[in-house]
Design an enzyme around this catalytic site. Structure first.
Site, short mmCIF file in Angstrom:
data_model
loop_
_atom_site.label_atom_id
_atom_site.label_comp_id
_atom_site.label_asym_id
_atom_site.label_seq_id
_atom_site.Cartn_x
_atom_site.Cartn_y
_atom_site.Cartn_z
N LYS A 51 47.23 31.82 48.02
CA LYS A 51 47.70 31.45 49.36
C LYS A 51 48.45 30.12 49.36
O LYS A 51 49.22 29.84 50.28
CB LYS A 51 46.52 31.42 50.36
CG LYS A 51 45.71 32.71 50.43
CD LYS A 51 46.56 33.94 50.51
CE LYS A 51 45.83 35.27 50.61
NZ LYS A 51 44.85 35.57 49.57
N TYR A 263 35.57 46.66 51.64
CA TYR A 263 36.04 45.30 51.34
C TYR A 263 34.84 44.36 51.16
O TYR A 263 33.93 44.33 51.99
CB TYR A 263 36.92 44.79 52.48
CG TYR A 263 37.29 43.33 52.37
CD1 TYR A 263 38.27 42.91 51.49
CD2 TYR A 263 36.63 42.36 53.14
CE1 TYR A 263 38.60 41.57 51.37
CE2 TYR A 263 36.95 41.01 53.02
CZ TYR A 263 37.93 40.63 52.13
OH TYR A 263 38.25 39.29 52.02
N TYR A 289 38.39 40.15 44.91
CA TYR A 289 39.79 40.49 44.61
C TYR A 289 40.03 40.69 43.11
O TYR A 289 40.28 41.80 42.65
CB TYR A 289 40.72 39.39 45.13
CG TYR A 289 40.71 39.22 46.63
CD1 TYR A 289 41.52 39.99 47.44
CD2 TYR A 289 39.87 38.28 47.24
CE1 TYR A 289 41.52 39.85 48.82
CE2 TYR A 289 39.86 38.13 48.62
CZ TYR A 289 40.68 38.92 49.40
OH TYR A 289 40.67 38.77 50.75
C1 LIG Z 1 44.16 36.88 49.47
C2 LIG Z 1 43.82 37.15 48.06
C3 LIG Z 1 44.39 38.22 47.37
C4 LIG Z 1 45.28 39.24 48.03
O1 LIG Z 1 46.52 38.74 48.39
P1 LIG Z 1 47.29 39.44 49.60
O2 LIG Z 1 48.57 38.73 49.67
O3 LIG Z 1 46.41 39.23 50.81
O4 LIG Z 1 47.39 40.89 49.29
C5 LIG Z 1 44.10 38.40 46.04
N1 LIG Z 1 43.25 37.57 45.41
C6 LIG Z 1 42.66 36.54 46.04
C7 LIG Z 1 41.71 35.70 45.27
C8 LIG Z 1 42.92 36.29 47.38
O5 LIG Z 1 42.33 35.26 48.01
#
Ligand SMILES: *Cc1c(COP(=O)(O)O)cnc(C)c1O
Length: 330
Positions: A51, A263, A289
């Site tokens: 992010k 999720y 993730y």
């Molecule tokens: C937000 C996030 C993702 C996914 O990214 P998106 O752009 O929302 O698809 C992947 N890995 C981590 C650790 C994240 O925080």
């Protein structure tokens, strides 16, 4: 969004470029292919993660709009919310996080440790909502409350996933192209975790613009393949005007086989991937993730979808702070 034709501006928030490294011990454990890792877990801002790149554009846009406070939303353990809180702290802005109790069956560590602890340290105001709440409406309520108090706020979408946020990942693809050229390698495939979709959409747009031909495999952490593909196409429709091109939707590849029950719900394959990568490479993945994305890469290698002669990039998107919210799962 900026008016069309102008180049969006960025605020420097991360340590960029991030490293691109080989993973020789993991590659030999899995019997080839050559696996490389892009270390976007090390973007630096407030613990780092994917992010940060998006926020370089999104915080610049918030400032351009005259905002003194940013508002965003996510699940309780959102890494996006935590990085937004850190960015706001760094820039001297206020931050309100609307966090939904979207992940069932969690314990006290999930509620208070990991990213939740860090949100508090970064000084963000946290508003907690029960599962199923309308976080967009809640963010609009916060904006109205702030306006009544004479503040100027800007709403950043969940995951920072609009065209402007995704633009940062088109830039990141150009960064990787240069690094790969310097190492004299060429990637056949790129594996990346995909949630709100901005990261994968940006990479796909950047791939098309850079003239690369790697296959980008988005490992879904929540949505079905059809839902995620539709989300990505929507973000690409916003991103394309910023890139000045038209990205074919045929470049979108999604795999929803690693989601598990829902999720944020752990899977055995995620636990295995987190442990194996920690023990063989000293790299921390996360339960929500990157652990599931790496499980998707393991499955693709074991199932013969990825051949032993290929060169694969695993795009690490961060999130290891979330491990401390999932202690009981390990
Ligand atoms: C937000 C996030 C993702 C996914 O990214 P998106 O752009 O929302 O698809 C992947 N890995 C981590 C650790 C994240 O925080």
């Amino acid at each position: 969004m900026p008016t069309s034709g102008s180049v969006p501006s960025k605020i420097n928030l991360g340590f960029l470029p991030t490293a691109l490294e080989p993973m020789p011990r993991l590659s030999s454990l899995l019997g080839g292919p050559q696996i490389w890792i892009k270390r976007d877990d090390c973007t630096g801002l407030g613990g780092g993660g994917n992010k940060t790149r998006k926020l370089e554009y999104l915080m610049a846009e918030a400032r351009r709009q005259g905002a003194d406070t940013v508002i965003t939303a996510g699940a309780l353990q959102s890494n996006h919310a935590r990085q937004t809180a850190a960015a706001a702290a760094k820039l001297g802005m206020g931050c309100v996080l609307v966090l939904t109790e979207a992940v069932y069956g969690r314990d006290a560590l999930y509620e208070h440790n990991g990213n939740m602890l860090l949100n508090d340290l970064f000084g963000a105001e946290v508003i907690r909502l029960p599962a199923g709440s309308d976080s967009s409406a809640a963010m609009a309520d916060v904006a109205a409350r702030l306006a009544a108090a004479g503040k100027h706020s800007s709403i950043i979408p969940i995951g920072g996933s609009n065209g402007l946020g995704a633009l940062a990942y088109a830039d990141a693809m150009a960064e990787v192209k240069q690094q790969a050229q310097a190492f004299g390698i060429r990637f056949d495939r790129i594996f990346v975790a995909s949630g709100s979709g901005g990261t994968q959409a940006g990479l796909v747009g950047g791939l098309h613009r850079s003239g690369l031909d790697a296959k980008i495999q988005g490992i879904s952490v929540s949505a079905s393949e059809a839902e995620l593909t539709a989300k990505l196409a929507g973000i690409l429709a916003e991103l394309d005007p910023l890139l000045g091109g038209s990205t074919p939707v045929s470049l979108i590849h999604t795999d929803a086989r690693q989601v598990g029950a829902a999720y944020g719900q752990p899977t055995d394959a995620m636990r295995e991937a987190v442990r194996v990568v920690a023990r063989h490479e000293g790299v921390l993945l996360d339960p929500v993730y990157t652990g599931k994305a790496m499980a998707g890469l393991f499955a693709a290698i074991r199932g013969g979808e990825v051949g032993p002669d290929e060169t694969v990039l695993f795009w690490h998107t961060g999130g290891s702070q979330g491990l401390f919210a999932y202690q009981s799962e390990f």
